[in-house]
Design a protein around this motif. Structure first.
Motif, short mmCIF file in Angstrom:
data_model
loop_
_atom_site.label_atom_id
_atom_site.label_comp_id
_atom_site.label_asym_id
_atom_site.label_seq_id
_atom_site.Cartn_x
_atom_site.Cartn_y
_atom_site.Cartn_z
N MET A 80 0.85 -1.18 0.00
CA MET A 80 0.00 0.00 0.00
C MET A 80 0.89 1.24 0.00
N VAL A 81 0.60 2.18 -0.90
CA VAL A 81 1.32 3.45 -0.96
C VAL A 81 0.25 4.54 -1.01
N THR A 82 0.02 5.23 0.10
CA THR A 82 -1.17 6.06 0.22
C THR A 82 -0.99 7.12 1.30
N SER A 83 -1.84 8.14 1.27
CA SER A 83 -1.87 9.13 2.35
C SER A 83 -2.82 8.72 3.47
N ALA A 84 -3.58 7.64 3.27
CA ALA A 84 -4.51 7.16 4.30
C ALA A 84 -3.74 6.54 5.46
N ASN A 85 -3.91 7.10 6.65
CA ASN A 85 -3.19 6.57 7.80
C ASN A 85 -4.10 6.28 9.00
#
Length: 224
Positions: A80-85
């Protein structure tokens, strides 16, 4: 060579991820998608090794897409490579089999570490059996090396990746500096500098080989 699909709706991030992946000679990006439905359709018909997946996308989220892929029997590994944290998204991704989770923005070295973890897991599952130490190191990372830092001045990440890829292609063999230099196209002096760095980081070990019949020779091997 491991095949990779990137699913990301931001063209700039797609290009960046592709460049990061293709700096490692063990990987090849075979397809990119900016939306979930075309990716779902394609992946059901084309087996690949690794998916680089964003969460926030049109049509459906990355975790929803991952759920659909698993339901349809697509078992490719996922980073996963995302800004969702948020905790729910992270937990959902891990539950659905994501092997790593990178929160934007991140350094290239962290991306490189994720690829290395993927390779180590893939190599490990080809064994006939596991010791507990092997399980801890390759699957659960309890004794894995610390996160990769940028090489010191004078050493190049891309060259380092080439040398590591050569060593990992024959993980049970011993290699001399001359053999490594011949295969990766570098001078013996340059190879020794990289081998010293890898030895210091405990990625490889070294020992003297006295079986040559002449002068003892220093050989290198991957630590298991």
């Amino acid at each position: 060579m491991y095949t990779v699909v990137i699913i990301e709706d931001d063209p700039m991030i797609t290009r960046l991820n592709r460049r990061y992946v293709e700096q490692d000679s063990r990987f090849a990006v075979v397809q990119t998608f900016s939306a979930a439905h075309p990716a779902l359709f394609w992946l059901q018909r084309n087996p690949i090794d690794l998916i680089i997946l964003d969460v926030y996308m049109p049509q459906m989220s990355g975790t929803e897409l991952l759920m659909q892929l698993r339901a349809k029997g697509v078992d490719a590994d996922v980073i996963m490579v995302t800004s969702a944290n948020d905790a729910k998204t992270v937990n959902d991704a891990v539950r659905l089999g994501a092997v790593d989770y990178l929160v934007k923005p991140f350094a290239y070295e962290r991306f490189q570490q994720a690829l290395e973890v993927f390779c180590r897991r893939r190599e490990s599952v080809q064994r006939d059996s596991f010791s507990q130490d092997a399980l801890d190191h390759t699957l659960f990372r309890q004794t894995a090396p610390a996160p990769s830092a940028a090489p010191p001045k004078g050493l190049q990440s891309q060259t380092l990746a080439r040398i590591e890829a050569y060593l990992r292609a024959a993980p049970d063999e011993r290699h001399t500096s001359d053999e490594i230099a011949s295969h990766v196209g570098l001078s013996v002096v340059t190879v020794r500098r990289y081998m010293n760095y890898l030895t210091d980081r405990q990625i490889i070990g070294s020992e003297m080989d006295y079986r040559t019949g002449g002068r003892p020779c220093l050989v290198y091997f991957l630590r298991q």
